[in-house]
Design an enzyme around this catalytic site. Structure first.
Site, mmCIF file in Angstrom:
data_model
loop_
_atom_site.group_PDB
_atom_site.id
_atom_site.type_symbol
_atom_site.label_atom_id
_atom_site.label_comp_id
_atom_site.label_asym_id
_atom_site.label_seq_id
_atom_site.Cartn_x
_atom_site.Cartn_y
_atom_site.Cartn_z
ATOM 1 N N TYR A 149 -8.358 67.002 -81.289
ATOM 2 C CA TYR A 149 -9.535 67.529 -80.598
ATOM 3 C C TYR A 149 -9.569 69.046 -80.733
ATOM 4 O O TYR A 149 -10.624 69.635 -81.014
ATOM 5 C CB TYR A 149 -9.495 67.128 -79.127
ATOM 6 C CG TYR A 149 -10.621 67.711 -78.303
ATOM 7 C CD1 TYR A 149 -11.893 67.146 -78.334
ATOM 8 C CD2 TYR A 149 -10.419 68.826 -77.494
ATOM 9 C CE1 TYR A 149 -12.938 67.690 -77.591
ATOM 10 C CE2 TYR A 149 -11.447 69.372 -76.739
ATOM 11 C CZ TYR A 149 -12.702 68.790 -76.790
ATOM 12 O OH TYR A 149 -13.728 69.335 -76.064
ATOM 13 N N LYS A 153 -12.540 71.732 -82.375
ATOM 14 C CA LYS A 153 -13.136 72.872 -81.682
ATOM 15 C C LYS A 153 -12.791 74.198 -82.369
ATOM 16 O O LYS A 153 -13.599 75.141 -82.352
ATOM 17 C CB LYS A 153 -12.684 72.889 -80.221
ATOM 18 C CG LYS A 153 -13.251 71.725 -79.410
ATOM 19 C CD LYS A 153 -14.771 71.679 -79.478
ATOM 20 C CE LYS A 153 -15.378 70.584 -78.623
ATOM 21 N NZ LYS A 153 -16.850 70.552 -78.703
#
Length: 288
Positions: A149, A153
């Site tokens: 994750y 980002k």
């Protein structure tokens, strides 16, 4: 002379998330918000609020093309604000990563914004508008169990950094938001996740289970978050990076002034890595 109403398109507006809070705030400030939800997702919360919405899957080109046709008809070819908010989480150790699951997450979190910008940039340029990318401190901090994750980002932040420079000649701006902990339901589809059998992290299996089921302490209310992000997005000259939400102050300070491994000891204590190290040492002794 009355100013024409401005339009703000926000992806990922399922109930309980940041997107829903953003379109609510845009409406409150007098803009015309346009929400998107997945085709199979409930839209009752948007209907009740009187917010315009359309179905959208950011991983499917045809879905984005159909949305563009609807937006063109609604706005007459201008789009003042595009907020790339749609996203999912994937919680797992880096060494136990299911690559197929991470590819899907990249398709949503990273390639989704790419597709949206490629499709809608003429409308944004026509309005001298703003693109908002909802990022995360995860793209900066080596947050345990969040490597994949975090990677989405970090990629979004650096892609957006160049996009910001490239859009400047067209008098259009980019607002990358580095979000802290915000109280949402993004982890709802991840709560079933467990460590794979035989994982080197098995000694922390209970800790991992608690982690995926956690409710982050001190997280920022999503409507308060939305109020601040929207306020920045409607400025004519928003900041190059906007940090907001719990823990962003500390993160920004250490990222600016700390050494590259400043987070290591913090993560070590936060995630009981000493326990894992000792368990590994003990197991190694048994096999000698």
């Amino acid at each position: 002379m009355t100013q024409p109403k401005k339009f703000a398109l926000v992806t990922g507006c399922g109930q309980g998330g940041i997107g829903e809070a953003l379109v609510t705030e845009y409406s409150r400030r007098g803009l015309h918000p346009i929400a998107t939800v997945l085709p199979h997702e409930s839209s009752d919360h948007l209907s009740k609020a009187g917010i315009t919405f359309f179905p959208l899957d950011v991983t499917i080109e045809e879905s984005i093309t159909q949305l563009k046709a609807s937006i063109l008809e609604l706005t007459g070819g201008r789009l003042d604000i595009l907020v790339n908010c749609a996203g999912i989480a994937y919680t797992m150790t880096a060494i136990d990563t299911d690559v197929a699951a991470v590819q899907r997450m990249f398709d949503i979190n990273m390639f989704g914004p790419m597709r949206m910008v490629r499709t809608f940039h003429p409308m944004i340029i026509a309005a001298q508008g703003t693109i908002v990318n909802i990022g995360s401190i995860g793209g900066i901090i080596p947050f345990i169990y969040g490597s994949s994750y975090n990677a989405t980002k970090a990629a979004l932040a650096h892609w957006g950094n160049t996009l910001r420079v490239e859009m400047a000649p067209f008098q259009s701006v980019l607002l990358p938001v580095i979000s802290g902990e915000v109280r949402t339901n993004i982890l709802k589809s991840d709560t079933h996740r467990t460590l794979p059998e035989g994982s080197y992290y098995s000694p922390l299996a209970e800790n991992f289970k608690k982690h995926v089921l956690r409710t982050p302490e001190g997280a920022t209310d999503r409507f308060k978050y939305a109020s601040n992000v929207v306020a920045q997005s409607i400025r004519s000259n928003p900041p190059a990076w906007y940090w907001y939400g719990s823990f962003t102050g500390l993160t920004r300070f250490l990222d600016t002034f700390g050494w590259r491994t400043v987070w290591d000891s913090i993560m070590w204590k936060m995630f009981s890595l000493q326990t894992l190290k000792q368990a590994h040492v003990n197991q190694a002794k048994k096999t000698v």
